[in-house]
Scaffold this motif. Structure first.
Motif, PDB file in Angstrom:
ATOM      1  N   TYR A  70      34.863  40.234  44.641  1.00  0.00           N
ATOM      2  CA  TYR A  70      35.863  39.428  43.927  1.00  0.00           C
ATOM      3  C   TYR A  70      35.238  38.156  43.368  1.00  0.00           C
ATOM      4  N   GLN A  75      40.159  32.160  43.678  1.00  0.00           N
ATOM      5  CA  GLN A  75      39.762  33.463  43.129  1.00  0.00           C
ATOM      6  C   GLN A  75      40.306  33.639  41.715  1.00  0.00           C
ATOM      7  N   VAL A  88      41.700  36.621  39.271  1.00  0.00           N
ATOM      8  CA  VAL A  88      42.213  37.992  39.369  1.00  0.00           C
ATOM      9  C   VAL A  88      42.666  38.496  38.002  1.00  0.00           C
ATOM     10  N   ASP A  89      43.086  39.743  37.984  1.00  0.00           N
ATOM     11  CA  ASP A  89      43.614  40.376  36.771  1.00  0.00           C
ATOM     12  C   ASP A  89      42.621  40.403  35.623  1.00  0.00           C
ATOM     13  N   CYS A  90      41.351  40.562  35.932  1.00  0.00           N
ATOM     14  CA  CYS A  90      40.375  40.805  34.873  1.00  0.00           C
ATOM     15  C   CYS A  90      39.180  41.526  35.475  1.00  0.00           C
ATOM     16  N   LYS A  91      38.346  42.090  34.620  1.00  0.00           N
ATOM     17  CA  LYS A  91      37.152  42.776  35.112  1.00  0.00           C
ATOM     18  C   LYS A  91      36.121  41.731  35.539  1.00  0.00           C
ATOM     19  N   LYS A  94      45.954  31.870  43.048  1.00  0.00           N
ATOM     20  CA  LYS A  94      44.729  32.405  42.466  1.00  0.00           C
ATOM     21  C   LYS A  94      44.909  32.159  40.973  1.00  0.00           C
ATOM     22  N   LYS A 132      44.434  33.627  36.837  1.00  0.00           N
ATOM     23  CA  LYS A 132      44.208  34.788  35.968  1.00  0.00           C
ATOM     24  C   LYS A 132      43.964  34.287  34.550  1.00  0.00           C
ATOM     25  N   GLU A 159      46.349  34.828  28.455  1.00  0.00           N
ATOM     26  CA  GLU A 159      46.320  35.801  27.359  1.00  0.00           C
ATOM     27  C   GLU A 159      46.307  35.064  26.025  1.00  0.00           C
ATOM     28  N   ARG A 199      48.780  45.198  37.648  1.00  0.00           N
ATOM     29  CA  ARG A 199      47.967  45.610  36.515  1.00  0.00           C
ATOM     30  C   ARG A 199      47.235  46.942  36.742  1.00  0.00           C
ATOM     31  N   ASP A 211      45.858  41.988  47.118  1.00  0.00           N
ATOM     32  CA  ASP A 211      46.482  40.666  47.263  1.00  0.00           C
ATOM     33  C   ASP A 211      47.888  40.628  46.672  1.00  0.00           C
ATOM     34  N   LYS A 221      49.301  46.106  29.793  1.00  0.00           N
ATOM     35  CA  LYS A 221      48.162  45.437  30.425  1.00  0.00           C
ATOM     36  C   LYS A 221      47.770  46.210  31.673  1.00  0.00           C
ATOM     37  N   GLN A 229      44.603  48.461  34.124  1.00  0.00           N
ATOM     38  CA  GLN A 229      43.222  48.799  34.449  1.00  0.00           C
ATOM     39  C   GLN A 229      43.284  49.934  35.462  1.00  0.00           C
ATOM     40  N   PHE A 276      40.378  30.066  50.547  1.00  0.00           N
ATOM     41  CA  PHE A 276      40.624  30.843  49.338  1.00  0.00           C
ATOM     42  C   PHE A 276      39.578  31.935  49.093  1.00  0.00           C
TER      43      PHE A 276
END
Lengths: 138, 349, 389
Positions: free
Chosen positions: A79, A95, A97-100, A131, A133, A136, B15, B49, B330, B332, C142
């Motif tokens: 991560y 962190q 998140v929600d992306c490569k 976290k 993201k 957009e 997602r 998470d 959206k 993956q 975190f």
């Protein structure tokens, strides 16, 4: 972090859930997490620290991808973790998140989201918090 | 009696996706047969998470972003789910805190299989109508469980929606609601168990179809309406086939069902299912549109709603939160082994 | 007026996974070696200082000052025994506290130890314990790990200055080459660049071989008023500069990601006291818990300009025969990093270099040496400058 240390988490809920920081009434500098007094104004700031909710938008200053993590983060590996400079000024570690993994870049715009941070095994408490993201671009 | 209805709403869908064909391949089944017989192409998957609390918070925050309501004016939060993160300890308190609606707040978690969210809407309606609260938030969300290899695995997915119920600036008036309930054990999960069990084909005729059809007919009876009076019809969608079949049996056309039918591309979000369908309709609805809604919860019961969209939908700032279609786009993909890791399938029940 | 302080004895144990040695064995071994080396009988000792980071978690034992005094054989003398903690800088800080007590005139002779026993715990416990040096509430909570935080510095250093993964890896290669010449090192073997680059990723961009190991070990030094030093030894080494500084516990709280201001300020104090400049340093032991940490250290200590740490590795400025040899012992990377012992072991290595006792890894004509000991990710730092008398 000792197992079952619930009060320690509970007292930080406003910060962890809603990015509640504070602002020095003397120099207007903004702090997250909130501070007892302003390190620059000291005495002048006493009793003048005002609660301030941060908007949760900012920019990635640097990052790493964590491959070896403590036990309670293992299921999330690998991560990305990053230092994010919030638009109001304070910086936080969180962190992404929600992306490569490859999409994480220095300078990318991000916004906060509400996620499970980790949990105290199968029987302990679940700890939630922020976290970030990618924002957009429409 | 004062009008009561939807003042704002928000949705959230994780997602990650897994294709039904990947699940079928993992168990040595024919992917085409599975996909076409269930009518489910792919489903949403929560990341490690994400759980019902995080989905509920995201949906509730989306709803608040689309209106100017001070969170402190929200008097009630009810979260319906069958996968609450805690067996004991409410999800609603987490949501209430995360949207800054605490501490003068009525909160409870609901469970009624897949219709706990619509039950929460009815509770909020009653509180608002009786003026016990100004606004109530009703949430339906799930990260539904399915035992590895069970037929449920192809559809059990994650997502949810939140509806703010109030008396002023209503974008969709709830004209009528009714429920139909019997004790019919078609699907259940025992206390302390990880995965649900079900009665196979018993979940069909005596359960889903009997309750939805009876309740739909009751609602149209008391509202004095007919299927053709509605622009849209939203049904609970445990798979891609049941909602279309029940619509046909009741006299609705596939066109009326289409906009609210999400199961084929996100799976069955359980308590989120009917709620997300309604959110998808409100994303495009226009003033005067009439919406028919019937949920279904195993065990068993159905809640039905007769809804009319108002002029306020014109100024409603949809763009301040993602549309259901945007959340669906959206995505993956994950493979079955990642899915197994994320859904904790590697540990025995 | 403070008086001058000299180091009259040093002692180190082997570093590594020392399964048959306990915390007590290690400290007693290093301490007795140092006393033997110093020429004192033991009855001259006025006080004992010991640096250790986390005995409570590593061996379930606190009250370390008394424990070390007891097992070093000083319980019957009832000398004051003080435990010092500043995460991975505990050892360096213990030396500094010992230095103050002698410089002030309160004590004439003190022994300073540093020790950590890290392999008596299993699984993630050792790395989790090291991570307690981070901000537990706002970093570790975190999901930030100790290597992860240093990795974030590396990512930014690569972005700002074009530092490469190869340059990072070359730090490990250099320090392993030095470690191969150190009989006390945990890894007495050279490694090729490809091995570092191709070892498993720990926290991008750092691989496992960019990280220092989990180690057991101890080190000790005997400090004495400089005017009395020649009574005990022919080769005393004087502490001519000491500096310490702090910074925010969390990396994200800092002014800058790629500078440890604690190093800059501690270095400045030490250089000022010694009346020296970075160019005057003949040999240095710096805190390379990760390869990026050595690059940062040589920049922040002024050996090279900010941003040129990576280039300095390419140009071999810090190799054994370079302009400023760095980590001749093998550094934390190859010598090992029993955290509490590290700061004291650095002093021992520089004393060996200044005495001309460093054998195969001896830096020619080394007269002035520097040690640099960092707590966690730079929230604390201690710098010492030593000179052969």
């Amino acid at each position: 972090m000792a197992d079952g240390a619930v009060p320690r988490f509970w007292r930080e809920i406003p910060q962890r859930y809603n990015l509640i920081g504070n602002q020095c009434g003397s120099c207007s500098k903004i702090y997250f997490p909130p501070r007892e007094s302003c390190p620059y104004c000291r005495r002048k700031s006493m009793g003048k620290m005002k609660v301030l909710k941060l908007k949760g938008q900012g920019e990635v200053l640097t990052y790493s991808i964590i491959y070896n993590a403590p036990e309670h983060f293992e299921r999330q590996t690998p991560y990305p973790i990053a230092i994010i400079k919030l638009d109001e000024g304070p910086k936080v570690t969180a962190q992404i998140v929600d992306c490569k993994l490859d999409d994480v870049k220095i300078g990318m715009r991000v916004q906060s989201t509400f996620r499970k941070i980790h949990e105290d095994g199968y029987i302990g408490a679940i700890y939630y918090g922020y976290k970030f993201k990618p924002i957009e671009v429409k | 009696m004062k009008d009561v209805g939807i003042v704002s709403y928000g949705a959230h869908i994780p997602r990650l996706r897994i294709k039904s064909s990947d699940i079928a391949n993992a168990w040595g089944k024919n992917p085409e047969t599975i996909t076409s017989s269930l009518g489910v192409i792919e489903k949403s998957v929560p990341s490690p998470d994400q759980d019902v609390a995080t989905i509920s918070v995201e949906a509730a925050r989306a709803a608040l972003a689309r209106c100017n309501i001070d969170p402190q004016d929200i008097g009630a939060v009810y979260v319906g789910s069958e996968s609450h993160p805690y067996a004991v300890k409410p999800t609603g308190t987490i949501v209430g805190e995360a949207i800054s609606a605490t501490p003068i707040l009525k909160v409870a978690d609901y469970e009624f299989a897949c219709k706990a969210g619509t039950a929460a809407i009815q509770t909020c309606m009653a509180l608002v109508k009786s003026e016990m609260v100004d606004y109530g938030i009703a949430i339906g969300a799930d990260t539904s469980q399915a035992a590895p290899g069970d037929a449920l695995e192809y559809a059990a997915s994650a997502g949810g929606a939140a509806f703010i119920i109030g008396r002023e600036k209503i974008i969709a008036n709830i004209n009528e609601t009714c429920s139909f309930t019997t004790d019919t054990p078609d699907f259940w999960r025992r206390e302390g168990r990880k995965y649900p069990a079900h009665g196979g084909r018993f979940t069909g005729a005596p359960a889903y179809f009997r309750h939805v059809i009876s309740n739909a007919q009751n609602l149209m009876g008391s509202a004095n309406s007919k299927p053709e009076d509605y622009n849209y019809a939203v049904f609970h969608q445990p798979n891609g086939k049941f909602p279309l079949r029940v619509a046909k049996m009741l006299g609705f056309t596939p066109d009326q069902v289409k906009q609210g039918l999400l199961c084929p591309i996100i799976g069955n979000t359980y308590s989120g299912s009917t709620m997300l369908g309604l959110a998808s309709v409100l994303d495009i609805a226009e003033p005067g549109n009439r919406i028919f809604v019937a949920s279904y919860g195993s065990g068993a019961g159905s809640d039905a709603f007769d809804i009319t969209v108002t002029e306020f939908i014109k100024e409603f700032p949809h763009e301040k939160a993602p549309l259901v279609s945007e959340l669906i786009e959206k995505k993956q993909y994950v493979d079955y082994s990642t899915y197994a890791k994320y859904r904790d399938l590697l540990y025995e029940d | 007026m403070m008086r001058d302080v000299a180091i009259i004895g040093i002692g180190v144990t082997k570093f590594g996974e020392l399964w048959d040695k306990s915390f007590r064995n290690l400290m007693a071994e290093a301490g007795s070696k140092a006393l033997f080396d110093s020429g004192i009988s033991g009855s001259e000792l006025d006080a004992l200082y010991v640096g250790s980071m986390s005995t409570g978690r590593f061996i379930g034992q606190e009250h370390i000052g008394a424990l070390v005094a007891d097992w070093s054989g000083f319980a019957h003398m009832h000398i004051p025994a003080i435990r010092v903690e500043s995460a991975c800088a505990s050892g360096g800080l213990a030396v500094r506290q010992g230095y103050f007590s002698v410089a002030s005139g309160m004590n004439d002779v003190v022994v300073v130890g540093g020790v950590e026993k890290m392999t008596d715990v299993v699984g993630d416990e050792a790395t989790d314990t090291l991570a307690t040096g981070l901000d537990q509430e706002w970093e570790a909570f975190f999901g930030a790990t100790f290597p992860g935080i240093y990795a974030m510095i590396a990512t930014r250093h690569m972005y700002d200055y074009g530092t490469t993964r190869e340059q990072l890896a070359k730090v490990a290669v250099k320090n392993h080459a030095n470690g191969a010449l150190n009989p006390y090192a945990q890894f007495k073997r050279a490694i090729p660049l490809e091995k570092v680059l191709n070892s498993p990723m720990t926290a991008y961009p750092l691989t496992m071989l960019d990280c220092s190991p989990v180690s057991d070990g101890a080190a000790a030094v005997v400090l004495c008023a400089a005017d009395k030093a020649k009574n005990y030894t022919d080769k005393p080494v004087k502490i001519i500069g000491t500096g310490q500084a702090s910074d925010t516990l969390a990396l994200h709280g800092r002014r800058e990601i790629c500078t440890f201001d604690s190093t800059v300020y501690a270095g400045k104090k030490a250089y000022e006291q010694a009346k020296l400049q970075p160019k005057d340093i003949d040999v240095a032991e710096v805190h390379d818990c990760f390869t990026i940490a050595e690059i940062l250290a040589i920049e922040d200590l002024g050996f090279v300009k900010k941003g040129e740490g990576g280039k300095a590795i390419d140009e071999k400025i810090t190799t054994l025969d370079g302009k400023t040899p760095v980590n001749t012992s093998g550094g934390l990377k190859a010598k090992g990093h029993p955290v509490g012992a590290t700061g004291v072991a650095q002093i021992a290595e520089i004393v060996m270099q200044l005495r001309g006792d460093a054998g195969e890894r001896q830096v020619k004509d080394a007269k002035i040496g520097l040690t640099h000991n960092v707590g966690a990710v730079g929230a604390s730092c201690v710098v010492h400058i030593l000179e052969a008398i």
